[in-house]
Design an enzyme around this catalytic site. Structure first.
Site, PDB file in Angstrom:
ATOM      1  N   ARG A  80       0.250  -2.912   2.613  1.00  0.00           N
ATOM      2  CA  ARG A  80      -0.811  -3.076   1.622  1.00  0.00           C
ATOM      3  C   ARG A  80      -0.593  -4.302   0.745  1.00  0.00           C
ATOM      4  O   ARG A  80      -1.249  -4.463  -0.281  1.00  0.00           O
ATOM      5  CB  ARG A  80      -0.927  -1.804   0.766  1.00  0.00           C
ATOM      6  CG  ARG A  80      -1.471  -0.610   1.562  1.00  0.00           C
ATOM      7  CD  ARG A  80      -1.584   0.660   0.740  1.00  0.00           C
ATOM      8  NE  ARG A  80      -2.532   0.503  -0.346  1.00  0.00           N
ATOM      9  CZ  ARG A  80      -2.213   0.499  -1.633  1.00  0.00           C
ATOM     10  NH1 ARG A  80      -0.947   0.602  -1.998  1.00  0.00           N
ATOM     11  NH2 ARG A  80      -3.137   0.377  -2.567  1.00  0.00           N
ATOM     12  N   LYS A  81       0.303  -5.187   1.151  1.00  0.00           N
ATOM     13  CA  LYS A  81       0.536  -6.436   0.412  1.00  0.00           C
ATOM     14  C   LYS A  81      -0.480  -7.484   0.865  1.00  0.00           C
ATOM     15  O   LYS A  81      -0.150  -8.467   1.520  1.00  0.00           O
ATOM     16  CB  LYS A  81       1.965  -6.925   0.635  1.00  0.00           C
ATOM     17  CG  LYS A  81       3.017  -5.974   0.091  1.00  0.00           C
ATOM     18  CD  LYS A  81       4.423  -6.433   0.442  1.00  0.00           C
ATOM     19  CE  LYS A  81       5.463  -5.446  -0.074  1.00  0.00           C
ATOM     20  NZ  LYS A  81       6.832  -5.800   0.329  1.00  0.00           N
ATOM     21  N   THR A  82      -1.717  -7.228   0.495  1.00  0.00           N
ATOM     22  CA  THR A  82      -2.820  -8.094   0.919  1.00  0.00           C
ATOM     23  C   THR A  82      -3.298  -8.944  -0.254  1.00  0.00           C
ATOM     24  O   THR A  82      -2.940  -8.704  -1.402  1.00  0.00           O
ATOM     25  CB  THR A  82      -3.980  -7.241   1.449  1.00  0.00           C
ATOM     26  OG1 THR A  82      -4.306  -6.236   0.478  1.00  0.00           O
ATOM     27  CG2 THR A  82      -3.592  -6.538   2.746  1.00  0.00           C
ATOM     28  N   THR A 217       0.714 -10.956   5.855  1.00  0.00           N
ATOM     29  CA  THR A 217      -0.417 -11.202   4.959  1.00  0.00           C
ATOM     30  C   THR A 217      -0.012 -12.043   3.754  1.00  0.00           C
ATOM     31  O   THR A 217      -0.659 -13.035   3.444  1.00  0.00           O
ATOM     32  CB  THR A 217      -1.052  -9.875   4.481  1.00  0.00           C
ATOM     33  OG1 THR A 217      -0.027  -8.981   4.044  1.00  0.00           O
ATOM     34  CG2 THR A 217      -1.843  -9.238   5.602  1.00  0.00           C
TER      35      THR A 217
END
Length: 230
Positions: A80-82, A217
């Site tokens: 979820r490191k977007t 990402t």
């Protein structure tokens, strides 16, 4: 996505590459025809998104190929490191590149992290509380940093056990311990934390199900595209 963006403004798509196509320097990705003012209105937004997504898809694809040359059964997943406001597009780009998008939102599943464990003071208690407050339809994943906690997690009903920030040797020792205790049958094993394109091949030979890394990402370089009017 880019084609739809232009089509919504009445711009005709003459030809285009497809998502997932390999490209080379000098290739024409998309040919458009229509009102010049509208094309120029969309130019920067379209290019920024196309360059970002293509960069994420490219690094994902490169890493997936490297890993599958060693171990074709491992899934390479994002995290979820977007980029802020771009999660939908980052996740889609990972999928186009051949990776697994992993979770998109906190309610996709229950993920018990180190801070959650610290609050309740044990892996076992964290899993008990998660089960009490969870629907049968959602998987429970838990991060562990030691062989002992991995064994406890498998014994207490975790669906996915994530080896967090383990070295390849530590991960292998933990896998051996799970095998010796017959705890691998119903549990997926994920490795994450500190993994990059530079060191992922150190983990690829391991008998795990998923390797997830945020670098595809948060460290992806956008490809360099331009729009030329004729």
């Amino acid at each position: 996505i880019i084609k739809e963006m232009f089509s919504d403004y009445g711009i005709e798509i003459i030809s285009s590459k497809k998502d997932g196509d390999a490209i080379s320097k000098g290739d024409v990705l998309l040919e458009l025809e229509g009102n010049a003012r509208k094309i120029l209105l969309l130019e920067r937004t379209a290019l920024n998104l196309l360059m970002r997504m293509s960069g994420v898809a490219t690094i994902t694809n490169r890493i997936v190929k490297k890993v599958h040359d060693v171990n074709p059964k491992i899934r390479v997943a994002g995290t979820r490191k977007t980029a802020p406001a771009l999660q939908k597009y980052d996740k889609l780009a990972i999928s186009i590149g051949g990776g697994d998008p992993h979770r998109s939102a906190l309610d996709d599943m229950i993920l018990i992290k180190d801070n959650h464990i610290a609050v309740v003071d044990s892996v076992k208690k964290a899993l008990e509380l998660a089960k009490e407050n969870n629907s049968f339809s959602k998987k429970i994943e838990i991060e562990v940093e030691s062989t002992e906690d991995a064994i406890i997690a498998c014994e207490n009903g975790a669906d996915i056990v994530m080896f967090d920030n383990m070295s390849p040797d530590e991960a292998q020792d933990t896998l051996n311990a799970l095998e010796e205790n017959d705890l691998r049958k119903d549990v997926l094993i994920e490795i994450s934390g500190g993994i990059t394109e530079d060191n992922i091949l150190d983990y690829a030979p391991l008998d795990v199900d998923i390797i997830s890394l945020g670098s595809i990402t948060h460290q992806a370089s956008s490809l360099n595209f331009s729009l030329d009017m004729d």
